[in-house]
Each structure stands twice: as C-alpha cells, then as structure tokens.
Motif scaffolding. Sequence first.
Motif, PDB file in Angstrom:
ATOM      1  N   GLN A   1       3.800 -14.927   0.365  1.00 20.41           N
ATOM      2  CA  GLN A   1       3.607 -15.185  -1.060  1.00 20.41           C
ATOM      3  C   GLN A   1       4.532 -16.311  -1.479  1.00 20.41           C
ATOM      4  O   GLN A   1       5.628 -16.453  -0.941  1.00 20.41           O
ATOM      5  N   ILE A   2       4.090 -17.139  -2.419  1.00 20.92           N
ATOM      6  CA  ILE A   2       4.985 -18.131  -3.000  1.00 20.92           C
ATOM      7  C   ILE A   2       4.891 -18.056  -4.524  1.00 20.92           C
ATOM      8  O   ILE A   2       3.910 -17.549  -5.090  1.00 20.92           O
ATOM      9  N   GLU A   3       5.930 -18.573  -5.144  1.00 13.73           N
ATOM     10  CA  GLU A   3       5.957 -18.596  -6.606  1.00 13.73           C
ATOM     11  C   GLU A   3       6.661 -19.872  -7.053  1.00 13.73           C
ATOM     12  O   GLU A   3       7.640 -20.314  -6.422  1.00 13.73           O
ATOM     13  N   PHE A   4       6.149 -20.481  -8.103  1.00 12.04           N
ATOM     14  CA  PHE A   4       6.779 -21.661  -8.687  1.00 12.04           C
ATOM     15  C   PHE A   4       7.474 -21.253  -9.988  1.00 12.04           C
ATOM     16  O   PHE A   4       6.887 -20.555 -10.814  1.00 12.04           O
ATOM     17  N   MET A   5       8.723 -21.697 -10.150  1.00 15.78           N
ATOM     18  CA  MET A   5       9.449 -21.400 -11.386  1.00 15.78           C
ATOM     19  C   MET A   5      10.006 -22.708 -11.962  1.00 15.78           C
ATOM     20  O   MET A   5      10.716 -23.435 -11.270  1.00 15.78           O
ATOM     21  N   ARG A   6       9.662 -23.002 -13.186  1.00 14.93           N
ATOM     22  CA  ARG A   6      10.094 -24.242 -13.833  1.00 14.93           C
ATOM     23  C   ARG A   6      11.597 -24.186 -14.135  1.00 14.93           C
ATOM     24  O   ARG A   6      12.091 -23.238 -14.745  1.00 14.93           O
ATOM     25  N   LEU A   7      12.340 -25.198 -13.652  1.00 15.23           N
ATOM     26  CA  LEU A   7      13.774 -25.291 -13.925  1.00 15.23           C
ATOM     27  C   LEU A   7      14.064 -26.275 -15.050  1.00 15.23           C
ATOM     28  O   LEU A   7      14.926 -26.037 -15.884  1.00 15.23           O
ATOM     29  N   SER A   8      13.340 -27.395 -15.031  1.00 20.05           N
ATOM     30  CA  SER A   8      13.457 -28.403 -16.086  1.00 20.05           C
ATOM     31  C   SER A   8      12.153 -29.195 -16.079  1.00 20.05           C
ATOM     32  O   SER A   8      11.188 -28.799 -15.413  1.00 20.05           O
ATOM     33  N   GLU A   9      12.113 -30.305 -16.789  1.00 24.03           N
ATOM     34  CA  GLU A   9      10.846 -31.037 -16.921  1.00 24.03           C
ATOM     35  C   GLU A   9      10.215 -31.381 -15.575  1.00 24.03           C
ATOM     36  O   GLU A   9       9.018 -31.197 -15.371  1.00 24.03           O
ATOM     37  N   LYS A  10      11.027 -31.887 -14.645  1.00 27.46           N
ATOM     38  CA  LYS A  10      10.464 -32.340 -13.373  1.00 27.46           C
ATOM     39  C   LYS A  10      11.156 -31.694 -12.170  1.00 27.46           C
ATOM     40  O   LYS A  10      11.178 -32.259 -11.074  1.00 27.46           O
ATOM     41  N   ARG A  11      11.741 -30.512 -12.403  1.00 26.49           N
ATOM     42  CA  ARG A  11      12.351 -29.770 -11.289  1.00 26.49           C
ATOM     43  C   ARG A  11      11.786 -28.359 -11.277  1.00 26.49           C
ATOM     44  O   ARG A  11      11.752 -27.672 -12.298  1.00 26.49           O
ATOM     45  N   ILE A  12      11.339 -27.930 -10.088  1.00 24.88           N
ATOM     46  CA  ILE A  12      10.697 -26.622  -9.938  1.00 24.88           C
ATOM     47  C   ILE A  12      11.368 -25.878  -8.789  1.00 24.88           C
ATOM     48  O   ILE A  12      11.668 -26.469  -7.733  1.00 24.88           O
ATOM     49  N   LEU A  13      11.606 -24.597  -8.977  1.00 23.19           N
ATOM     50  CA  LEU A  13      12.105 -23.735  -7.906  1.00 23.19           C
ATOM     51  C   LEU A  13      10.910 -23.143  -7.171  1.00 23.19           C
ATOM     52  O   LEU A  13      10.046 -22.500  -7.768  1.00 23.19           O
ATOM     53  N   LEU A  14      10.851 -23.396  -5.851  1.00 19.93           N
ATOM     54  CA  LEU A  14       9.802 -22.819  -5.011  1.00 19.93           C
ATOM     55  C   LEU A  14      10.390 -21.594  -4.328  1.00 19.93           C
ATOM     56  O   LEU A  14      11.386 -21.685  -3.612  1.00 19.93           O
ATOM     57  N   ILE A  15       9.795 -20.432  -4.551  1.00 20.93           N
ATOM     58  CA  ILE A  15      10.249 -19.176  -3.940  1.00 20.93           C
ATOM     59  C   ILE A  15       9.233 -18.781  -2.879  1.00 20.93           C
ATOM     60  O   ILE A  15       8.046 -18.600  -3.170  1.00 20.93           O
ATOM     61  N   ILE A  16       9.692 -18.674  -1.629  1.00 22.36           N
ATOM     62  CA  ILE A  16       8.822 -18.344  -0.503  1.00 22.36           C
ATOM     63  C   ILE A  16       9.205 -16.963   0.011  1.00 22.36           C
ATOM     64  O   ILE A  16      10.366 -16.717   0.339  1.00 22.36           O
ATOM     65  N   VAL A  17       8.243 -16.073   0.103  1.00 17.90           N
ATOM     66  CA  VAL A  17       8.463 -14.758   0.710  1.00 17.90           C
ATOM     67  C   VAL A  17       7.751 -14.750   2.055  1.00 17.90           C
ATOM     68  O   VAL A  17       6.540 -15.000   2.133  1.00 17.90           O
ATOM     69  N   THR A  18       8.503 -14.504   3.143  1.00 19.72           N
ATOM     70  CA  THR A  18       7.920 -14.511   4.479  1.00 19.72           C
ATOM     71  C   THR A  18       7.339 -13.135   4.799  1.00 19.72           C
ATOM     72  O   THR A  18       7.653 -12.146   4.136  1.00 19.72           O
TER      73      THR A  18
END
Length: 339
Positions: free
Chosen positions: A135-152
């Motif tokens: 599973q992956i999830e995108f989380m907005r940190l700022s206008e052009k920065r995103i945290l990508l969360i990867i679950v293996t």
Amino acid sequence: MLDPRAQTLLKTLIERYIAEGQPVGSRTLSKFSGLELSPATIRNVMSDLEELGLVSSPHTSAGRVPTPRAYRLFVDTMLTVQPLSDDEQVKQNVQQRLTPAEPTKLVAAAASVLSNLSQFAGVVLTPRRSHVFKQIEFMRLSEKRILLIIVTPEGDVQNRIMATQREYTPAQLIEASNYINSNFAGLSFDEVRRRLRSEIDQLRGDMTVLMQQAVAASTDESDPGETVLISGERNLLEVADLSSDMARLRKLFDVFDQRTSLLQLLDVSSHAQGVQIFIGGESNLVPIEEMSVVTAPYEVDGKIVGTLGVIGPTRMAYQRVIPIVDITARLLSNALSQH
C-alpha cells in the motif's frame, strides 16, 4: 582421527580453557578428565595434539591452549548442546523484548537481546528493503513537497519526501493513492514503471506524473538495502582475549566500522539452515583469530529474510550461546510473521 583418550583430553582442555581463560596444565587435565593417566602420559598426548595443530604452548606457561582448529573440532564433534537450564526464562525474556510494533524496531531489539543474554556483541543483518509495495499513501507537506508512505508486504513502513513540479490538492493525492493501490498493489516498482509506459495513454496525466515521481523516490539509489545492526560491541572490551592486544582490538573495531566483512559473513550464513559457527583463523570471513561468530537465519512466513548472531571470543561458552542464538532467531521469525 583422534583416539578416545586424546579426544577426552582435548575436550577437557577446551572446556577448562573456556571456563578459566588460563593455559591448561597436566595436573588440571588429570583432575577433570576422569582418566587414570600419569602426568608423563598426558604430556605425551599434549605433544601429539600440538603436532596436529590442535593446541599450542604460550611462552609464559607450561600449560596449553586450544587453536582455532581445535575449536572447530570441538563444536563439530564434541559439543553436546543441552537446553538451557533457564530455557523458559530466556524465552520469556526474549519474547518480552520483541514486542515493538514495527519490524525495524523488532530487528533492532533482537540485536540488543543477543548482546544482553550473551554479554558479547549482538548482530543482525536486516532484511533487504522490499521493492514490492502492499500500500502507498501520499501526504501533502507543502505546496510542492509530498510525503510518500510505502507499506511493504512484510509490514515495514518506509517514508520518502518527494519534490513535485506542480501543486496537488489533498483530494487529488487521495484519488491517486486509491488508484495506485487498487491497480498496482503487490507489484514491484519496476513492474509499475513498465505498466505505466504501456498504459500511459489510458491514465490521466496528473496521476501518471505523480506515480512516476513515486517510483523514482521509492527506488532512490541512496537506499542502503541490507544493513548490519550491532549492539553491545563495547562488551568485547571486557574480553581479555580480544582487548589485551591494541592491534587486535583496532582490527576488531575496524570490522565494526566497515561492516563489509560482517555483511558478507551474515549473507553466507543466511543461505544455510539452522545455527552456523564461524571460528576466527579458519577463513577470511572472520578476520581475527581470537573471534568467533555464531549465527542463525530468521524468517518471515517461512522465507529467510535475514541473519542474526553473536560475535565474541573463540573462548566462548558455545553450549550457552548456540541456544540463545537459536531461540532468538525462532522468536524473531514468529514476531515478524505476525505482522
């Protein structure tokens, strides 16, 4: 091949040397071997063992000490590993410590457990980071920065920070992660990349760009892959066999600093079943003659994913260290498989 008398005397010598750390003389061998032999007969047997390269005589003493070759013979043919007298207590101790939620913390806890129980250094080769995602999830940190969360698939959680060319709304990020998870979960990022190339015309442009950036971030070349975790290396400063010689000590800590040879050793042992014992002086894998490594592979859902072990002096109580390593590997496998 040794005759029974020589084998008994060599076994007694090794056991006394492990227990006391002093060269073993004829009188001690006569007392502890249970053999009715004269001192002269014992000296003759010792001389034969010395010719075979199994014992040596330090200049400062009339007693003898075992060589790496003798330790190998001892662990292969003479050692009977009994269950620890405090077996249940050890299991409970390990189980209590192997309770953190995240697999990465479980692995680190295992290195600490091995160090504490053995009073030497605990070492764990961590699993390779999975390039398959559950599973992956995108989380907005700022206008052009995103945290990508990867679950293996193993339950490991990996985070990457992505810089994007344009701004995405939270709704777009949720839509993108939902699409990716429903269409690509269970695939490697390389497979996703190939699919994207073939399906690029069918996907919305924004989502394609975002997914391509996620693939790039997830396969960042700075990812170390396998790493070696070491706990308790300072315990080895208390071991006279290793710390009495500054050059030897420096070489030992060079091994810890570079970790390359440890990685190679643990990788070799991960291809074997059960407990393996590597004794210094018999191969390039253990670069110090006075050092031994006892290892065992650990698994997730029946598949070997890494190796753990204890690093200590060749003069270690193998009959105690072997079950500690074995128990820890089994319980770590159970804990990881439950995630």
